[in-house]
Design a protein around this motif. Structure first.
Motif, PDB file in Angstrom:
ATOM      1  N   LEU A 405       0.829  -1.213   0.000  1.00  0.00           N
ATOM      2  CA  LEU A 405       0.000   0.000   0.000  1.00  0.00           C
ATOM      3  C   LEU A 405       0.860   1.259   0.000  1.00  0.00           C
ATOM      4  N   GLY A 406       1.998   1.194   0.690  1.00  0.00           N
ATOM      5  CA  GLY A 406       2.887   2.358   0.764  1.00  0.00           C
ATOM      6  C   GLY A 406       3.519   2.716  -0.568  1.00  0.00           C
ATOM      7  N   ARG A 407       3.643   1.732  -1.459  1.00  0.00           N
ATOM      8  CA  ARG A 407       4.336   1.972  -2.737  1.00  0.00           C
ATOM      9  C   ARG A 407       3.403   2.486  -3.842  1.00  0.00           C
ATOM     10  N   PHE A 408       2.099   2.543  -3.562  1.00  0.00           N
ATOM     11  CA  PHE A 408       1.142   3.083  -4.538  1.00  0.00           C
ATOM     12  C   PHE A 408       0.460   4.317  -3.947  1.00  0.00           C
ATOM     13  N   LYS A 409       0.604   5.478  -4.608  1.00  0.00           N
ATOM     14  CA  LYS A 409      -0.206   6.649  -4.170  1.00  0.00           C
ATOM     15  C   LYS A 409      -1.665   6.327  -4.450  1.00  0.00           C
ATOM     16  N   SER A 410      -1.917   5.732  -5.617  1.00  0.00           N
ATOM     17  CA  SER A 410      -3.243   5.155  -5.896  1.00  0.00           C
ATOM     18  C   SER A 410      -3.018   3.966  -6.827  1.00  0.00           C
ATOM     19  N   TRP A 427       8.275   2.739  -7.008  1.00  0.00           N
ATOM     20  CA  TRP A 427       7.197   3.479  -6.329  1.00  0.00           C
ATOM     21  C   TRP A 427       6.266   4.069  -7.381  1.00  0.00           C
ATOM     22  N   PHE A 428       4.960   3.978  -7.145  1.00  0.00           N
ATOM     23  CA  PHE A 428       3.972   4.436  -8.129  1.00  0.00           C
ATOM     24  C   PHE A 428       3.291   5.715  -7.651  1.00  0.00           C
ATOM     25  N   GLY A 429       3.205   6.714  -8.559  1.00  0.00           N
ATOM     26  CA  GLY A 429       2.453   7.931  -8.261  1.00  0.00           C
ATOM     27  C   GLY A 429       0.957   7.686  -8.390  1.00  0.00           C
TER      28      GLY A 429
END
Length: 467
Positions: A405-410, A427-429
């Motif tokens: 969950l921390g690696r996806f902003k959404s 990491w995903f924006g």
């Protein structure tokens, strides 16, 4: 030798104060069967593909009555039971897996309760929910279900059996050798559901309420919702047992399948397959369906068979090493009980009824725009034309739910995605769209950030320069 082993084990088990007499006799009976070597080997030449009478195609089932009162009558014969004994350890969680948040802040358990609530509300029915816990999940679950006290469904919890792990070299129960903490014990697989339902008193309670069928499913299978067509069919045809199967893809090659064997329908698991035939078992040409573990079972039939001690499911030996000690767990699976029930069938259901969340890659699917959530039901987005879901492989950095969950902003849009492979420190924006075949690899020691709003289609990304 086997008799000697069993006698020593029986004596040691008699002295264990932590478990009931029912659990002691159930455990001894399982060990006795294991030691007798009574394992039935499947004769490959006798295996036949089941006909449509035995594995009924879902689209041939009659539509259930549209009349509200008739539907209510059908539903009042049903109880829903979710297998809730598993911990979310593989996904980095400490409590029951069913309390992982799946979508919009709702957990698996919340969604199950909302689904049954909407059914009871719509039809004025009284479908109860039962949760079979293990000693690992029992206390946490009791606290969690308190929040449903004001809902319009009866929630019952009961525990499956607690059996002692056996120290392999001495063949003695580990708790009698001093391992009295939780690690000395194990829950013996979901085949234990039938005696546990009986021993807990819940079976008689359901029968006294006029319930006839129980729908059993894994709590992490979001597709396992009450289906009126199936319930209607079973009641009219008086099938005592029904296993939902679905067409196998290459991702499901290890799943058990249904076969016709000596005039009975039977579950065939990979462990029973002779080595020479394993590749044939895994192919999707001969064995086209696999067990979803969505099971519908007649309650009176369960009572009859448990009282007769007739449910002798195949034993699954599960050797483990815990704290440096080699131990043995003997387990059984609920699906293997199919051959003991009268008029047992399979129903070949759409793939949408099998949506398990076993890893964070599955969580990414159900949290994405591939699905919508209405009344607790997770429904596939019709904008996706490909009947198969995207194949997603996430690296170890994403394994635990918190890290994932921390690696996806959404969660990215994946309606048009075929495959995604992510490895390294990625990491995903927010508002990212992934299409076609996408591979994202962060080089060792490099943090790779995918910017907000990026659209990535059929690309291999190995660094910022590829974006």
């Amino acid at each position: 030798m086997a008799d000697e082993k069993l006698a020593k084990l029986r004596e040691a088990v008699a002295g264990l104060s932590q478990i009931s007499d029912n659990e002691k006799s159930g455990f001894i009976s399982l060990v006795a069967r294991y030691l007798s070597g009574e394992e039935e080997h499947v004769e490959w030449a006798k295996i036949h593909t089941p006909t449509d009478e035995v594995v009924v195609p879902y689209d041939t089932l009659e539509a259930p009555p549209e009349d509200l009162e008739e539907t209510k009558k059908l539903l009042n014969k049903l109880a829903v039971l979710k297998l809730n004994g598993g911990l979310g350890t593989t996904m980095g969680c400490t409590g029951p897996k069913s309390v992982i948040e799946v979508r919009n802040g709702f957990t698996f358990l919340d969604l199950i309760v909302i689904q049954i609530e909407s059914l009871n509300k719509k039809y004025g029915s009284n479908v109860p929910l039962l949760l079979m816990n293990s000693f690992n999940t029992h206390e946490d679950t009791l606290k969690i279900v308190e929040k449903y006290t004001n809902s319009n469904i009866e929630v019952h919890t009961f525990n499956q059996s607690q059996y002692p792990r056996v120290v392999a070299d001495e063949f003695l129960p580990w708790p009698s050798k001093g391992k009295t903490c939780k690690d000395g014990w194990y829950p013996p697989g979901h085949g234990d559901i039938f005696p546990s339902l009986m021993n807990s008193g819940k079976l008689d309670l359901l029968l006294s309420q006029g319930k006839e069928y129980v729908f059993i499913a894994n709590s992490d299978n979001l597709g396992a919702i009450v289906d009126m067509k199936i319930l209607n069919h079973l009641i009219h045809k008086q099938n005592e047992y029904c296993m939902e199967v679905t067409p196998k893809t290459l991702a499901d090659v290890k799943g058990g399948t249904l076969i016709s064997y000596e005039d009975k329908v039977q579950l065939l698991e990979i462990a029973q397959v002779p080595d020479a035939h394993v590749n044939e078992f895994k192919s999707i040409e001969k064995f086209k369906i696999f067990n979803t573990n969505n099971l519908w079972v007649n309650l009176k039939a369960i009572k009859r068979l448990v009282e007769a001690d007739a449910l002798k499911m195949e034993i699954i030996p599960n050797p483990k090493e815990v704290d440096g000690v080699k131990v043995l767990q003997l387990e059984t699976a609920a699906g293997a009980a199919i051959r003991f029930f009268d008029h047992a069938i399979g129903i070949n259901v759409p793939r949408s009824r099998f949506l398990p969340v076993k890893a964070t890659s599955d969580l990414q699917l159900v949290q994405s725009d591939l699905y919508t959530l209405v009344d607790g039901f997770v429904t596939r987005n019709p904008a996706r034309t490909n009947p198969s879901n995207p194949s997603i492989e996430l690296g170890p950095e994403f394994k635990k739910v918190g890290c994932f969950l921390g690696r996806f902003k959404s969660i990215p849009s994946i309606v048009e995605l075929d495959t995604l492979k992510v490895s390294g420190d990625v990491w995903f924006g927010s508002s990212i769209t992934l299409k076609g075949k996408v591979t994202i690899t962060a080089q060792p020691g490099v943090k790779l950030e995918i910017p907000d709003g990026a659209v990535i289609e059929n690309k291999d990304i190995n660094g910022p320069e590829d974006l």
